[in-house]
Motif scaffolding. Structure first.
Motif, mmCIF file in Angstrom:
data_model
loop_
_atom_site.group_PDB
_atom_site.id
_atom_site.type_symbol
_atom_site.label_atom_id
_atom_site.label_comp_id
_atom_site.label_asym_id
_atom_site.label_seq_id
_atom_site.Cartn_x
_atom_site.Cartn_y
_atom_site.Cartn_z
ATOM 1 N N ASP A 122 0.802 -1.217 0.000
ATOM 2 C CA ASP A 122 0.000 0.000 0.000
ATOM 3 C C ASP A 122 0.838 1.271 0.000
ATOM 4 O O ASP A 122 0.333 2.352 -0.291
ATOM 5 C CB ASP A 122 -0.925 0.017 1.217
ATOM 6 N N GLY A 123 2.107 1.190 0.357
ATOM 7 C CA GLY A 123 2.913 2.402 0.378
ATOM 8 C C GLY A 123 4.160 2.250 1.206
ATOM 9 O O GLY A 123 4.538 1.139 1.595
ATOM 10 N N PRO A 124 4.834 3.355 1.487
ATOM 11 C CA PRO A 124 6.152 3.309 2.127
ATOM 12 C C PRO A 124 6.148 2.781 3.551
ATOM 13 O O PRO A 124 7.222 2.475 4.098
ATOM 14 C CB PRO A 124 6.611 4.772 2.080
ATOM 15 N N GLU A 125 4.988 2.650 4.172
ATOM 16 C CA GLU A 125 4.937 2.066 5.510
ATOM 17 C C GLU A 125 5.040 0.547 5.470
ATOM 18 O O GLU A 125 5.302 -0.078 6.502
ATOM 19 C CB GLU A 125 3.633 2.471 6.208
ATOM 20 N N ASP A 126 4.804 -0.032 4.295
ATOM 21 C CA ASP A 126 4.845 -1.493 4.167
ATOM 22 C C ASP A 126 6.266 -1.977 3.925
ATOM 23 O O ASP A 126 7.062 -1.306 3.259
ATOM 24 C CB ASP A 126 3.954 -1.950 3.013
ATOM 25 N N GLU A 127 6.574 -3.161 4.439
ATOM 26 C CA GLU A 127 7.884 -3.768 4.275
ATOM 27 C C GLU A 127 7.758 -5.118 3.576
ATOM 28 O O GLU A 127 6.784 -5.854 3.782
ATOM 29 C CB GLU A 127 8.568 -3.948 5.632
ATOM 30 N N VAL A 128 8.751 -5.415 2.751
ATOM 31 C CA VAL A 128 8.856 -6.710 2.086
ATOM 32 C C VAL A 128 10.154 -7.357 2.563
ATOM 33 O O VAL A 128 11.233 -6.782 2.402
ATOM 34 C CB VAL A 128 8.868 -6.571 0.553
ATOM 35 N N VAL A 129 10.043 -8.524 3.149
ATOM 36 C CA VAL A 129 11.205 -9.246 3.667
ATOM 37 C C VAL A 129 11.695 -10.225 2.608
ATOM 38 O O VAL A 129 10.896 -10.995 2.049
ATOM 39 C CB VAL A 129 10.858 -9.999 4.969
ATOM 40 N N ASP A 172 5.341 -6.017 12.452
ATOM 41 C CA ASP A 172 3.954 -5.655 12.142
ATOM 42 C C ASP A 172 3.825 -4.837 10.868
ATOM 43 O O ASP A 172 2.729 -4.707 10.319
ATOM 44 C CB ASP A 172 3.342 -4.888 13.314
ATOM 45 N N ARG A 173 4.943 -4.265 10.370
ATOM 46 C CA ARG A 173 4.910 -3.557 9.094
ATOM 47 C C ARG A 173 5.181 -4.473 7.906
ATOM 48 O O ARG A 173 5.100 -4.039 6.758
ATOM 49 C CB ARG A 173 5.926 -2.409 9.092
ATOM 50 N N THR A 174 5.519 -5.713 8.187
ATOM 51 C CA THR A 174 5.801 -6.657 7.101
ATOM 52 C C THR A 174 4.508 -6.977 6.361
ATOM 53 O O THR A 174 3.574 -7.519 6.937
ATOM 54 C CB THR A 174 6.422 -7.950 7.646
ATOM 55 N N ARG A 175 4.487 -6.640 5.086
ATOM 56 C CA ARG A 175 3.316 -6.959 4.266
ATOM 57 C C ARG A 175 3.504 -8.289 3.561
ATOM 58 O O ARG A 175 2.551 -9.032 3.363
ATOM 59 C CB ARG A 175 3.086 -5.844 3.234
ATOM 60 N N ALA A 176 4.735 -8.589 3.166
ATOM 61 C CA ALA A 176 5.000 -9.832 2.439
ATOM 62 C C ALA A 176 6.365 -10.380 2.838
ATOM 63 O O ALA A 176 7.321 -9.621 3.024
ATOM 64 C CB ALA A 176 4.955 -9.605 0.932
ATOM 65 N N ILE A 177 6.440 -11.688 2.957
ATOM 66 C CA ILE A 177 7.703 -12.401 3.111
ATOM 67 C C ILE A 177 7.925 -13.147 1.801
ATOM 68 O O ILE A 177 7.149 -14.036 1.440
ATOM 69 C CB ILE A 177 7.677 -13.392 4.284
ATOM 70 N N GLU A 203 1.919 -15.703 10.299
ATOM 71 C CA GLU A 203 0.669 -15.745 11.070
ATOM 72 C C GLU A 203 0.693 -14.710 12.191
ATOM 73 O O GLU A 203 -0.277 -13.982 12.413
ATOM 74 C CB GLU A 203 0.460 -17.143 11.645
ATOM 75 N N ARG A 204 1.810 -14.619 12.890
ATOM 76 C CA ARG A 204 1.911 -13.705 14.030
ATOM 77 C C ARG A 204 1.749 -12.258 13.600
ATOM 78 O O ARG A 204 1.115 -11.456 14.309
ATOM 79 C CB ARG A 204 3.258 -13.904 14.724
ATOM 80 N N HIS A 205 2.297 -11.897 12.453
ATOM 81 C CA HIS A 205 2.301 -10.500 12.012
ATOM 82 C C HIS A 205 1.337 -10.236 10.863
ATOM 83 O O HIS A 205 1.380 -9.164 10.259
ATOM 84 C CB HIS A 205 3.721 -10.097 11.616
ATOM 85 N N ASP A 206 0.494 -11.210 10.551
ATOM 86 C CA ASP A 206 -0.523 -11.079 9.499
ATOM 87 C C ASP A 206 0.087 -10.664 8.167
ATOM 88 O O ASP A 206 -0.388 -9.747 7.490
ATOM 89 C CB ASP A 206 -1.605 -10.084 9.908
ATOM 90 N N ALA A 207 1.167 -11.344 7.786
ATOM 91 C CA ALA A 207 1.839 -11.087 6.509
ATOM 92 C C ALA A 207 1.441 -12.134 5.484
ATOM 93 O O ALA A 207 1.029 -13.249 5.829
ATOM 94 C CB ALA A 207 3.355 -11.091 6.701
ATOM 95 N N VAL A 208 1.579 -11.774 4.226
ATOM 96 C CA VAL A 208 1.370 -12.729 3.131
ATOM 97 C C VAL A 208 2.713 -13.342 2.771
ATOM 98 O O VAL A 208 3.733 -12.648 2.713
ATOM 99 C CB VAL A 208 0.753 -12.021 1.904
ATOM 100 N N ILE A 209 2.727 -14.636 2.535
ATOM 101 C CA ILE A 209 3.928 -15.322 2.070
ATOM 102 C C ILE A 209 3.853 -15.423 0.554
ATOM 103 O O ILE A 209 2.860 -15.909 0.001
ATOM 104 C CB ILE A 209 4.046 -16.727 2.684
ATOM 105 N N VAL A 210 4.886 -14.949 -0.120
ATOM 106 C CA VAL A 210 4.972 -15.019 -1.584
ATOM 107 C C VAL A 210 6.150 -15.921 -1.911
ATOM 108 O O VAL A 210 7.284 -15.628 -1.518
ATOM 109 C CB VAL A 210 5.174 -13.629 -2.205
ATOM 110 N N THR A 211 5.909 -17.009 -2.598
ATOM 111 C CA THR A 211 6.993 -17.948 -2.885
ATOM 112 C C THR A 211 7.337 -17.958 -4.370
ATOM 113 O O THR A 211 6.450 -17.948 -5.221
ATOM 114 C CB THR A 211 6.640 -19.383 -2.450
#
Length: 408
Positions: A122-129, A172-177, A203-211
């Motif tokens: 959604d924007g710069p507050e989101d993080e991708v690991v 909690d800022r992680t949007r996707a792993i 699950e803990r941080h409500d992130a989406v896993i992208v493989t």
């Protein structure tokens, strides 16, 4: 560069295409491929095969063209390929996506990754690991989406992430792993403990896993285990793969995303404004490939395992220390014993000194972590056995007094 649009500039910076002085430069792959052409060196840098895929798949593409499959296919992909992907997931992994709602055909895995991150962020507050070193498009797409890239280092020689570092990276800022397994560029296959922790943290941080699972059928020791098969993972996982690596058809660019319908719909909403559709005649051919017998899939892994061993033995004979990959096209070697202190300089010098092209692992790392990979080099094993043998012979012949840092 004030006239360059911000999105382009962010993307180029994320991909390492803008220097500190604002100048632009080509990717390391373009640079090294040009060096291979200029010097006549064997190109073990870029990861594409030098042999065609199975005859049945190639003939299916020809037949589709002759039968008139030359216009736009449906937006989600042709029905036969959607069904073939769903059948493949059930056959190999026990997953049962609905082909009509939970599978989407894309222009290769790269477009799938781009559309997915653009849909999720959604924007710069989101993080991708991501796990570092990483395939270069990950940083570029995260930048295009406006997200912050957070990296978890993979270290020589086994390239397995430290679980404490992984836990610190996900918040909690992680949007996707984003998980590439088998991994490019290291050839690592993540352990069960790592996969389980990724799911727990998501699950803990409500992130989406992208493989990114494009090397799923090129695992050398045991079966591939998709994260989507783990307890609690399906509802938050988008699985991406393609036919390019499995069927040696990298130029066709036929990929797919599978996962929960709401997430796939979000990806489709973006994808339709990227390529819209692609590969009308290649889609039925990849469907044929996905339905090939088990012997084919065992055979491609066995063949590449033998090539991995041939390349690894040759690199050791030439004086490299080698990390034996568990999957993928790639082998990482340490050139420190050959006098290397800078992998980029070493790789730029190697075509003229030894007649072989490789890629520095620093090309897959963020600037702050490149020192950790300063002497590591990636070689691609997805070439004919005679080509690999010749490359090994050239490297061995150049070992004494020729593979040295500049000025030695």
């Amino acid at each position: 560069m004030r006239d360059i649009p911000g999105a382009w500039r962010r993307t180029a910076a994320g991909a390492g295409l803008i220097g500190a002085d604002g100048s632009t430069h080509p990717t390391i792959f373009a640079e090294m491929s040009a060096l291979a052409a200029e010097t006549g060196a064997i190109n073990l840098g870029q990861g594409f095969p030098d042999e065609d895929g199975p005859a049945e798949v190639l003939e299916a593409a020809r037949a589709a063209i002759a039968a008139g499959a030359n216009q736009y296919p449906p937006g989600r992909g042709i029905r036969d390929l959607l069904e073939a992907v769903a059948e493949h997931q059930a056959r190999f992994y026990g997953l049962h996506p609905d082909p009509a709602r939970e599978v989407l055909v894309t222009a290769g895995a790269t477009e799938a990754l781009a559309a997915t991150l653009l849909a999720l962020v959604d924007g710069p507050e989101d993080e991708v690991v991501v796990f570092e070193p990483y395939y270069d498009s990950y940083a570029a797409v995260a930048a295009l989406a406006g997200a912050r890239l957070v990296t978890v280092p993979l270290r020589w020689p086994d390239f397995q992430p430290d679980l404490d570092e992984l836990r610190r990276a996900v918040g909690d800022r992680t949007r996707a792993i984003l998980v590439n397994d088998p991994h490019n560029p290291t050839g690592a296959v993540f352990s069960a403990e790592v996969r389980d922790e990724i799911v727990r943290l998501a699950e803990r941080h409500d992130a989406v896993i992208v493989t990114d699972e494009v090397y799923e059928h090129l695992v050398f020791d045991g079966p591939h285990v998709p994260i989507a098969t783990l307890p609690g993972a399906w509802d938050r996982t988008l699985t991406i793969s393609s036919g390019g690596k499995t069927f040696s058809t990298t130029g066709w660019k036929i990929g797919w995303v599978s996962g929960p319908a709401d997430l796939v719909d979000a990806v489709l909403a973006v994808k339709q404004f990227l390529t819209y559709v692609n590969g009308s005649a290649f889609q039925p051919a990849i469907a044929v490939g996905l339905r090939l017998g088990d012997g084919f899939f065992r055979g491609i892994a066995d063949t590449l395992r033998a090539k991995r061993d041939l390349l690894g033995d040759g690199l050791r004979s030439a004086g490299f220390e080698v990390s034996t990959p568990a999957g993928s096209y790639f082998t990482v070697a340490d050139a420190r014993a050959l006098g290397a202190t800078d992998a980029g300089e070493f790789c730029r010098d190697l075509p003229r000194r030894a007649g072989v092209v490789a890629i520095p692992l620093t090309a897959f790392a963020t600037p702050g972590r490149r020192s950790e990979y300063a002497t590591l080099v990636r070689f691609a094993a997805c070439k004919r056995a005679d080509v690999l043998a010749e490359a090994a012979a050239r490297l061995a012949a150049a070992r004494d007094g020729e593979i040295n840092p500049p000025g030695a």
